[in-house]
Design a protein around this motif. Sequence first.
Motif, mmCIF file in Angstrom:
data_model
loop_
_atom_site.group_PDB
_atom_site.id
_atom_site.type_symbol
_atom_site.label_atom_id
_atom_site.label_comp_id
_atom_site.label_asym_id
_atom_site.label_seq_id
_atom_site.Cartn_x
_atom_site.Cartn_y
_atom_site.Cartn_z
ATOM 1 N N GLY A 1 48.059 17.818 67.654
ATOM 2 C CA GLY A 1 46.949 17.240 66.911
ATOM 3 C C GLY A 1 46.235 16.182 67.729
ATOM 4 N N VAL B 1 46.549 9.605 63.081
ATOM 5 C CA VAL B 1 47.249 10.764 63.641
ATOM 6 C C VAL B 1 47.031 11.952 62.710
ATOM 7 C CG1 VAL B 1 49.467 10.105 62.570
ATOM 8 C CG2 VAL B 1 49.444 11.625 64.567
ATOM 9 N N SER B 2 46.741 13.100 63.303
ATOM 10 C CA SER B 2 46.511 14.311 62.508
ATOM 11 C C SER B 2 47.264 15.485 63.128
ATOM 12 C CB SER B 2 45.016 14.648 62.457
ATOM 13 O OG SER B 2 44.600 15.210 63.698
ATOM 14 N N ASN B 3 47.242 16.590 62.428
ATOM 15 C CA ASN B 3 47.764 17.853 62.948
ATOM 16 C C ASN B 3 46.600 18.789 63.280
ATOM 17 O OD1 ASN B 3 47.183 18.189 60.141
ATOM 18 N ND2 ASN B 3 48.408 20.055 60.120
ATOM 19 N N PRO C 1 51.308 20.897 58.029
ATOM 20 C CA PRO C 1 51.621 19.478 57.846
ATOM 21 C C PRO C 1 53.112 19.168 57.871
ATOM 22 C CG PRO C 1 49.872 20.120 56.346
ATOM 23 C CD PRO C 1 50.385 21.388 56.990
ATOM 24 N N TRP D 1 55.272 16.938 60.529
ATOM 25 C CA TRP D 1 55.290 15.476 60.639
ATOM 26 C C TRP D 1 56.625 14.905 61.129
ATOM 27 C CZ3 TRP D 1 52.824 11.385 61.773
ATOM 28 C CH2 TRP D 1 53.425 10.148 61.575
ATOM 29 N N PHE E 1 50.710 11.859 58.303
ATOM 30 C CA PHE E 1 49.399 12.123 58.897
ATOM 31 C C PHE E 1 48.314 11.364 58.144
ATOM 32 C CE2 PHE E 1 51.469 16.212 60.227
ATOM 33 C CZ PHE E 1 51.445 15.948 61.586
ATOM 34 N N THR E 2 47.399 10.760 58.879
ATOM 35 C CA THR E 2 46.265 10.087 58.240
ATOM 36 C C THR E 2 45.186 11.106 57.871
ATOM 37 O OG1 THR E 2 45.339 9.568 60.420
ATOM 38 C CG2 THR E 2 46.685 7.859 59.351
ATOM 39 N N GLU F 1 45.317 15.437 57.272
ATOM 40 C CA GLU F 1 46.166 16.624 57.268
ATOM 41 C C GLU F 1 45.313 17.874 57.199
ATOM 42 O OE1 GLU F 1 50.294 15.743 55.011
ATOM 43 O OE2 GLU F 1 48.940 17.084 53.975
#
Length: 170
Positions: free
Chosen positions: A84, A100-102, A111, A114, A132-133, A135
Amino acid sequence: MVGEQRRYRYVGPAEVAAVALRGGGPGWPVRSADDFAGWVASVGGRELAEPFTYVVDPAGVLRLAARRSEHVACAGGGEVLAAGEIAFVAGPRGWSVGEVSNQSTGYCPDPGCWPAVAAALDRAGLAHPGGFTAEFVFRRCPRCGQLSVVKDGDFVCHVCDADLPRSWNL
């Protein structure tokens, strides 16, 4: 490997992977706070204002690369536990993860990846938001084969309006 985490293989276009892999080696490995400090010094602060590409490799190691890098290049072409984008912020107690994301259309991780990200960040001594901030849920349409991002829980293909599977299918 971190527990029995799912491994994600590259599902993006082959031509993108071929070009990306010719461009260099895998992303900077961050196994510890010292590794992260070395990476920050290598970046020199010039790009720290924007997010970076990351993967967590099968050994649970966080790897970082410039945002314009392909995830497949950051991973050295291999499988990942997570992928991500990630952004860091400097604070009075040092560096931490701000976002932070995927988000990776090359690996399309669910998701549920994580825990692999959290474990890698913990090893690197980086405080993080605990999830995640942003997703993303990715699915491949069984009717037309198009990759879709599920929005607002609506599991419908944006190309052909077919129902998308509820479970990860890439």
